[in-house]
Design an enzyme around this catalytic site. Sequence first.
Site, short mmCIF file in Angstrom:
data_model
loop_
_atom_site.label_atom_id
_atom_site.label_comp_id
_atom_site.label_asym_id
_atom_site.label_seq_id
_atom_site.Cartn_x
_atom_site.Cartn_y
_atom_site.Cartn_z
N CYS A 53 0.86 -1.18 0.00
CA CYS A 53 0.00 0.00 0.00
C CYS A 53 0.90 1.23 0.00
O CYS A 53 1.90 1.26 0.72
CB CYS A 53 -0.88 -0.02 1.25
SG CYS A 53 -2.01 1.39 1.35
N HIS B 151 -9.08 -3.97 -1.74
CA HIS B 151 -8.08 -3.18 -1.01
C HIS B 151 -8.42 -1.69 -1.09
O HIS B 151 -8.44 -0.99 -0.07
CB HIS B 151 -6.69 -3.47 -1.60
CG HIS B 151 -5.60 -2.62 -1.03
ND1 HIS B 151 -4.54 -3.14 -0.33
CD2 HIS B 151 -5.38 -1.27 -1.07
CE1 HIS B 151 -3.75 -2.15 0.05
NE2 HIS B 151 -4.23 -1.01 -0.40
N GLU B 152 -8.68 -1.21 -2.33
CA GLU B 152 -8.94 0.23 -2.50
C GLU B 152 -10.23 0.65 -1.81
O GLU B 152 -10.28 1.71 -1.17
CB GLU B 152 -8.97 0.61 -3.98
CG GLU B 152 -7.65 0.41 -4.72
CD GLU B 152 -6.44 1.00 -4.02
OE1 GLU B 152 -6.58 2.00 -3.29
OE2 GLU B 152 -5.34 0.43 -4.19
N HIS C 211 -10.11 1.34 1.90
CA HIS C 211 -9.62 2.66 2.30
C HIS C 211 -10.78 3.63 2.58
O HIS C 211 -10.66 4.52 3.42
CB HIS C 211 -8.75 3.28 1.20
CG HIS C 211 -7.33 2.79 1.19
ND1 HIS C 211 -6.45 3.05 2.21
CD2 HIS C 211 -6.63 2.08 0.26
CE1 HIS C 211 -5.26 2.52 1.91
NE2 HIS C 211 -5.35 1.91 0.73
NI NI Z 1 -3.66 1.02 -0.18
#
Ligand code: NI
Length: 171
Positions: free
Chosen positions: A100, A142-143, A146
Amino acid sequence: MAVRPVLRMGNPQLFKKSDPVVKFNSHELDSLIIDLQDTMKAMHGAGIAAPQIGVLQRVVIFGFDSNTRYPNEDAVPFTVLVNPQIEFLTDMKIDGLEGCLSVPGMRGVVPRCQKIRYTGFDQYGNPIDRTVSDFHARVVQHECDHLDGILYPMKIEDFKSFGFVEELGLA
Ligand code: NI
């Protein structure tokens, strides 16, 4: 327009929940996306989310033809995804290595759903609806995490897999 500083893990902004975008096709949204693109490119990322540059809006971008950070993975089409929703299509989770831009120099193995459907909009308000699997599915999960204040180390199960790229033999 600008490469923006990427907030690093520990910064409280990264643990906040982002707000939905209410206005599409705006100058504000266009310039945010250009900044995200410039920043992702400068840092050779596979994806980036708006909160990583301190903007608490539900906007992510991702995609690459080939990526030096993930040399063994298949290409993912470049995508701007606003107000995303994820539907998990299988109970099967697969382990995979993640990094990341907010956790520089490190990688860790994270279990992720193998197959998902994701929906949302591009920056003009056009709908996006895709069913994807494997690395593409991983990048999207993953994105989108966030946007809910979740960073990948928070999902690691085996901390022996988590460490600095040189120590893990990845550099
Ligand atoms: Ni990330």
